[in-house]
Design a protein around this motif. Structure first.
Motif, PDB file in Angstrom:
ATOM      1  N   HIS A 126      24.183   4.890  -3.654  1.00  0.00           N
ATOM      2  CA  HIS A 126      23.906   4.698  -2.293  1.00  0.00           C
ATOM      3  C   HIS A 126      22.309   4.889  -2.195  1.00  0.00           C
ATOM      4  CE1 HIS A 126      27.908   4.475  -1.151  1.00  0.00           C
ATOM      5  NE2 HIS A 126      28.262   5.634  -1.685  1.00  0.00           N
ATOM      6  N   ALA A 127      21.628   5.626  -2.816  1.00  0.00           N
ATOM      7  CA  ALA A 127      20.023   5.782  -2.868  1.00  0.00           C
ATOM      8  C   ALA A 127      19.342   4.539  -3.414  1.00  0.00           C
ATOM      9  CB  ALA A 127      19.647   7.029  -3.779  1.00  0.00           C
ATOM     10  N   CYS A 128      20.234   3.638  -4.466  1.00  0.00           N
ATOM     11  CA  CYS A 128      19.451   2.597  -4.918  1.00  0.00           C
ATOM     12  C   CYS A 128      19.880   1.496  -4.097  1.00  0.00           C
ATOM     13  CB  CYS A 128      20.057   2.408  -6.164  1.00  0.00           C
ATOM     14  SG  CYS A 128      19.741   3.712  -7.525  1.00  0.00           S
ATOM     15  N   VAL A 129      20.435   1.706  -2.918  1.00  0.00           N
ATOM     16  CA  VAL A 129      20.317   0.409  -1.914  1.00  0.00           C
ATOM     17  C   VAL A 129      19.420   0.892  -0.739  1.00  0.00           C
ATOM     18  CG1 VAL A 129      21.975  -0.347   0.086  1.00  0.00           C
ATOM     19  CG2 VAL A 129      22.894   0.480  -2.276  1.00  0.00           C
ATOM     20  N   THR A 130      19.162   1.997  -0.675  1.00  0.00           N
ATOM     21  CA  THR A 130      18.210   2.507   0.539  1.00  0.00           C
ATOM     22  C   THR A 130      16.826   2.957   0.479  1.00  0.00           C
ATOM     23  OG1 THR A 130      19.155   4.482   0.742  1.00  0.00           O
ATOM     24  CG2 THR A 130      19.993   2.649   2.219  1.00  0.00           C
ATOM     25  N   HIS A 131      16.573   3.246  -0.962  1.00  0.00           N
ATOM     26  CA  HIS A 131      15.418   4.044  -1.552  1.00  0.00           C
ATOM     27  C   HIS A 131      14.838   3.037  -2.557  1.00  0.00           C
ATOM     28  CE1 HIS A 131      17.350   7.506   0.901  1.00  0.00           C
ATOM     29  NE2 HIS A 131      15.798   7.877   0.769  1.00  0.00           N
ATOM     30  N   HIS A 132      13.818   2.251  -2.368  1.00  0.00           N
ATOM     31  CA  HIS A 132      13.252   1.511  -3.421  1.00  0.00           C
ATOM     32  C   HIS A 132      12.748   2.173  -4.512  1.00  0.00           C
ATOM     33  CE1 HIS A 132      10.530  -1.292  -5.260  1.00  0.00           C
ATOM     34  NE2 HIS A 132      11.461  -2.336  -4.974  1.00  0.00           N
ATOM     35  N   ASP A 133      11.932   3.262  -4.222  1.00  0.00           N
ATOM     36  CA  ASP A 133      11.222   4.102  -5.301  1.00  0.00           C
ATOM     37  C   ASP A 133      12.479   4.491  -6.395  1.00  0.00           C
ATOM     38  OD1 ASP A 133       8.928   3.506  -4.299  1.00  0.00           O
ATOM     39  OD2 ASP A 133       8.543   5.512  -3.456  1.00  0.00           O
ATOM     40  N   GLN A 134      13.540   4.921  -5.868  1.00  0.00           N
ATOM     41  CA  GLN A 134      14.430   5.514  -6.748  1.00  0.00           C
ATOM     42  C   GLN A 134      15.324   4.228  -7.487  1.00  0.00           C
ATOM     43  OE1 GLN A 134      17.370   8.677  -5.218  1.00  0.00           O
ATOM     44  NE2 GLN A 134      15.516   9.875  -4.507  1.00  0.00           N
ATOM     45  N   ALA A 135      15.745   3.496  -6.787  1.00  0.00           N
ATOM     46  CA  ALA A 135      16.216   2.316  -7.420  1.00  0.00           C
ATOM     47  C   ALA A 135      15.328   1.734  -8.651  1.00  0.00           C
ATOM     48  CB  ALA A 135      16.317   1.080  -6.447  1.00  0.00           C
TER      49      ALA A 135
END
Length: 253
Positions: A117-126
């Motif tokens: 889910h973070a890879c949907v909302t957090h560009h740096d983590q994606a």
């Protein structure tokens, strides 16, 4: 004839804690998202699942996670992107070692739980996740949410970006998954799960929890290995797809 991949999260047992029926699921799915030890999966489990997948010609993917065994990887961690990149690379190396011993290799990456889910909302983590995969193997595919920054970064890096849908999870009207903390977030009726999978494969849509139809362009459908009755759900999905004359094939070989 339309075609789609069927994937499942496997190898999540840890020590004396057993989760799911990996062998039975591997008889049904075409791709296995194998835990890499950070949310579940110990070394012996990774070895066993990789060998079982190789014996059945099931494609192995790395299901990478935050370092969160206690929370099963379902808690968001505000981790430095550089540390996350290294954690993902570490997990890829660990799983690929067992895949190589089994006579195959890791063909794709999929984030698990909160990291997904973070890879949907957090560009740096994606970007950190995709960069780690690219460093490990630029030919590797990345499986993730349609329209997510993760798939956008993967595509920009020249990697194969593969969008997926979930047969056993409820959707919100905006296309996001209903949080697991909410009622009816997980669907356990085999007939409903199968019908949703067929709709994704043939009509490119899924019915949201509010009754609206959400457009979903997916090349892979996921059935969670830890869902109650997961094997029955997976078998129903596979049978439903084949009855609808949908080819069921791995996206990565």
């Amino acid at each position: 004839m339309p075609a789609i991949d069927l994937n499942a999260d496997l190898g999540e047992s840890y020590g004396i804690w057993s989760l799911g029926d990996d062998d039975a699921m591997l008889d049904v799915v075409t791709s296995a998202n194998v835990a890499c030890g950070f949310h579940g999966g110990d070394p012996s489990t990774l070895r066993r699942v990789c060998h079982a997948a190789a014996e059945r010609n099931v494609t192995i993917g790395a299901q990478v996670s935050y370092p969160d065994l206690l929370g099963f990887g379902r808690r968001f961690i505000d981790i430095d992107p550089g540390e996350l990149r290294d954690a993902v690379l570490y997990q890829l190396g660990a799983l690929d070692g067992f895949a190589q011993v089994a006579g195959t290799g890791v063909k794709y990456l999929k984030p698990h739980g909160a990291l997904y889910h973070a890879c949907v909302t957090h560009h740096d983590q994606a970007e950190a996740v995709a960069t780690a995969a690219h460093e490990f193997d630029p030919s590797m595919a990345i499986l993730g949410a349609p329209g997510s920054p993760l798939l956008a970064v993967a595509d920009a890096l020249g990697m194969e970006a593969v969008p997926e849908a979930f047969a056993d999870r409820a959707y919100l009207g905006d296309g996001r998954l209903v949080p697991r903390s909410e009622p009816d977030a997980v669907i356990t009726d085999p007939s409903i799960v199968a019908a949703r999978a067929v709709a994704v494969a043939t009509e490119r849509r899924v019915t949201a929890i509010d009754g609206t139809h959400v457009e979903v362009h997916a090349r892979s459908i996921c059935v969670h290995g830890d869902t109650n009755g997961a094997v029955e759900l997976a078998r129903a999905v596979r049978a439903g797809l084949e009855m609808a004359e949908v080819g069921v094939h791995a996206f990565a070989l």
